[in-house]
Design an enzyme around this catalytic site. Sequence first.
Site, PDB file in Angstrom:
ATOM      1  N   HIS A 213      11.844 -31.557 -13.394  1.00  0.00           N
ATOM      2  CA  HIS A 213      13.247 -31.047 -12.450  1.00  0.00           C
ATOM      3  C   HIS A 213      12.720 -30.938 -10.604  1.00  0.00           C
ATOM      4  O   HIS A 213      13.878 -31.429 -10.237  1.00  0.00           O
ATOM      5  CB  HIS A 213      13.515 -30.011 -13.245  1.00  0.00           C
ATOM      6  CG  HIS A 213      13.726 -28.421 -12.911  1.00  0.00           C
ATOM      7  ND1 HIS A 213      12.190 -28.133 -13.200  1.00  0.00           N
ATOM      8  CD2 HIS A 213      13.530 -28.003 -12.069  1.00  0.00           C
ATOM      9  CE1 HIS A 213      12.047 -26.952 -12.636  1.00  0.00           C
ATOM     10  NE2 HIS A 213      13.276 -26.440 -11.281  1.00  0.00           N
ATOM     11  N   GLU A 251       7.501 -17.014  -6.448  1.00  0.00           N
ATOM     12  CA  GLU A 251       9.082 -16.923  -6.974  1.00  0.00           C
ATOM     13  C   GLU A 251       9.045 -15.484  -7.333  1.00  0.00           C
ATOM     14  O   GLU A 251       7.390 -14.735  -7.601  1.00  0.00           O
ATOM     15  CB  GLU A 251       8.956 -16.694  -8.734  1.00  0.00           C
ATOM     16  CG  GLU A 251       9.400 -18.987  -8.946  1.00  0.00           C
ATOM     17  CD  GLU A 251       9.349 -19.489 -10.366  1.00  0.00           C
ATOM     18  OE1 GLU A 251      10.813 -19.603 -10.677  1.00  0.00           O
ATOM     19  OE2 GLU A 251       8.348 -19.447 -11.119  1.00  0.00           O
ATOM     20  N   ASP A 270       2.046 -24.625 -16.355  1.00  0.00           N
ATOM     21  CA  ASP A 270       3.086 -24.410 -16.298  1.00  0.00           C
ATOM     22  C   ASP A 270       3.991 -24.932 -14.496  1.00  0.00           C
ATOM     23  O   ASP A 270       4.870 -26.297 -15.113  1.00  0.00           O
ATOM     24  CB  ASP A 270       3.843 -23.465 -16.484  1.00  0.00           C
ATOM     25  CG  ASP A 270       5.361 -23.035 -16.392  1.00  0.00           C
ATOM     26  OD1 ASP A 270       5.684 -23.999 -16.843  1.00  0.00           O
ATOM     27  OD2 ASP A 270       5.719 -21.035 -15.366  1.00  0.00           O
ATOM     28  N   HIS A 275       5.166 -29.685 -11.370  1.00  0.00           N
ATOM     29  CA  HIS A 275       5.786 -30.135 -10.551  1.00  0.00           C
ATOM     30  C   HIS A 275       4.629 -30.319  -8.864  1.00  0.00           C
ATOM     31  O   HIS A 275       5.070 -30.706  -7.960  1.00  0.00           O
ATOM     32  CB  HIS A 275       6.465 -28.769 -10.322  1.00  0.00           C
ATOM     33  CG  HIS A 275       7.105 -28.250 -11.348  1.00  0.00           C
ATOM     34  ND1 HIS A 275       8.139 -28.677 -11.707  1.00  0.00           N
ATOM     35  CD2 HIS A 275       7.657 -26.972 -11.719  1.00  0.00           C
ATOM     36  CE1 HIS A 275       8.884 -28.421 -12.992  1.00  0.00           C
ATOM     37  NE2 HIS A 275       8.140 -27.581 -13.261  1.00  0.00           N
ATOM     38  N   LYS A 373       4.660 -15.434 -10.260  1.00  0.00           N
ATOM     39  CA  LYS A 373       5.762 -15.140 -10.143  1.00  0.00           C
ATOM     40  C   LYS A 373       5.194 -13.446 -10.105  1.00  0.00           C
ATOM     41  O   LYS A 373       4.622 -13.104  -9.853  1.00  0.00           O
ATOM     42  CB  LYS A 373       6.109 -14.917 -12.646  1.00  0.00           C
ATOM     43  CG  LYS A 373       5.385 -15.985 -12.999  1.00  0.00           C
ATOM     44  CD  LYS A 373       7.162 -16.377 -12.871  1.00  0.00           C
ATOM     45  CE  LYS A 373       7.326 -17.736 -14.279  1.00  0.00           C
ATOM     46  NZ  LYS A 373       8.228 -18.961 -13.679  1.00  0.00           N
TER      47      LYS A 373
HETATM   48  C1  BG6 Z   1       9.785 -23.888 -14.314  1.00  0.00           C
HETATM   49  C2  BG6 Z   1       9.166 -23.559 -15.186  1.00  0.00           C
HETATM   50  O1  BG6 Z   1       9.216 -25.776 -14.346  1.00  0.00           O
HETATM   51  O2  BG6 Z   1      10.801 -23.937 -13.496  1.00  0.00           O
HETATM   52  C3  BG6 Z   1       9.734 -21.757 -15.336  1.00  0.00           C
HETATM   53  O3  BG6 Z   1       8.633 -23.852 -16.630  1.00  0.00           O
HETATM   54  C4  BG6 Z   1       9.946 -21.459 -13.800  1.00  0.00           C
HETATM   55  O4  BG6 Z   1       8.378 -20.974 -15.204  1.00  0.00           O
HETATM   56  C5  BG6 Z   1      10.525 -22.916 -13.014  1.00  0.00           C
HETATM   57  O5  BG6 Z   1      10.627 -20.588 -13.269  1.00  0.00           O
HETATM   58  C6  BG6 Z   1      11.603 -22.981 -11.644  1.00  0.00           C
HETATM   59  O6  BG6 Z   1      12.523 -23.971 -11.296  1.00  0.00           O
HETATM   60  P1  BG6 Z   1      12.740 -23.425  -9.227  1.00  0.00           P
HETATM   61  O7  BG6 Z   1      14.212 -25.087 -10.044  1.00  0.00           O
HETATM   62  O8  BG6 Z   1      13.591 -22.323 -10.183  1.00  0.00           O
HETATM   63  O9  BG6 Z   1      11.705 -23.503  -8.513  1.00  0.00           O
END
Ligand code: BG6
Length: 521
Positions: A213, A251, A270, A275, A373
């Site tokens: 994503h 995060e 993860d 990403h 995290k």
């Molecule tokens: C996801 C992870 O791909 O991305 C999660 O599995 C994470 O652990 C999330 O919290 C964070 O996405 P974003 O778009 O809020 O940075």
Amino acid sequence: MTTLPSTNSTTAAAAAWVNPLRDKRDKRLPHIAGPCTVVIFGITGDLARKKLMPAIYDLANRGLLAPTFGLVGFARRDWADQDFATVAYDAVKQYSRTPFRQEVWDRLAEGLAFVPGTFDDEAAFGRLAECLEKLDAERGIDGNHAFYLAIPPEGFPVVCEQLQKSGLACPREGSWSRVVIEKPFGRDLRSARELNAIVNRVFPEESVFRIDHYLGKETVQNILALRFANELYEPIWNANYVDNVQITMAEDIGLAGRASYYDGIGAARDVIQNHLLQLMALTTMEEPIRFSARALKDEKVKILSAVRLAQPFDETTARGQYSAGWQGSEHVRGLFEEEGFSNESTTETFAAITLEIDTRRWAGVPFFLRTGKRLARRVSEIALIFKCAPHLPFDQIMTQGLRHNALVIRIQPDEGITLRFGSKVPGTAMEVRDVNMDFSYSSAFTEDSPEAYERLILDVLLGEASLFPVNEEVELSWQILDPVLEYWAAHGRPESYEPGAWGPSSAFEMLQRMGREWRRP
Ligand code: BG6
């Protein structure tokens, strides 16, 4: 008889004129998906509720879906279509980005259907095929179907097999059948290869859309615009000028409620495997020969093939687990107090690695990637830290406030770009200090950025593959990461770190050893 314009120039102008409303490249015209149905497996999960259904509504609200669009949920629930519609309605009301409009919802709701069943139940897939046939006939959908696997990877083989057996994986001539898969794409190179082989046995690679994503975020797409639409940056985008690159995805939240997914996976699998390595590839790849899925993939594959982990791992990597403590004014639980994590868990909630790239452009530049995290704040960014000026003609004391120049691509929140450089401080002395020049999406543009899932779902329906990693990219990313995952697995527990900090002390030492320091975004 029709008289033609007489002068040559008028004829040439008429021939050159393209009606902007008919030219499909006209930037004013939105790309709209043709009639089709999306089937979501895992419709009762969090992802479907918080992201997928709201994104579909947002697309409908923006007029980007055909009015006859169909949405089918498949799950082991004793639901009728109406129960599913209620769940979808609640999800849309709670999580959509755009305002709720009853007429948009009513139109969307006409195309909703639910098929109860388990993944191993052949009869349920027969019912799914009938349901799709009915929607096709009633709504003129023409057999165009996307199967969205928002389920754990253990479910992929059986669902793909059932889609094949029921004939759903094989589209009628002139129609399409696509599969969308969510991460994790395996847990190492071996399992990723197995998974890719299973999926590719049923769906040809051009029909497979793997979701990362981050690639759907506007700021991530902007990396290529920044690099390849401008003349300013390219000359300095290399080892001659760049000292190091830091890619951070931090995060502030913990893992409450996510143990079943996260335990045994950890921060590197993860987030870094997908990403962060994708961000790194976009930041470092060469210019694609054109802006097409194929050309982008070629460049990403090339650069990922040249990436390797710096060694020795005890000096170039760090990992940690958050402890209980104060995060701002809130007292938060540690990882072991979160439901589902035992005291024995060695799953890391913070991971940092150092990478190098064996190409002429990047030789010798360390790339530091970190994620965690319960860190100080939620922020994702890519920072290029430049070398210092080789000589300063100023009094040393006057440049104490001057650090390395830096270009920071702010992925989120506060999307934009910052350039940090030295400037004279007003006054009689020739004092030079760091200042920031900022570009911010919110002030430069009036439109809001769409959610990543809106963009990605629309691209699946349009068959536009540029923002989806192909199997080679996924496998190369595991190949890069596997050695450190094995090393960590053989070396006991991660270090603990305080919530609200920037990770364990080993993360700071890792950069200090190399004479560098992390940015504090
Ligand atoms: C996801 C992870 O791909 O991305 C999660 O599995 C994470 O652990 C999330 O919290 C964070 O996405 P974003 O778009 O809020 O940075």
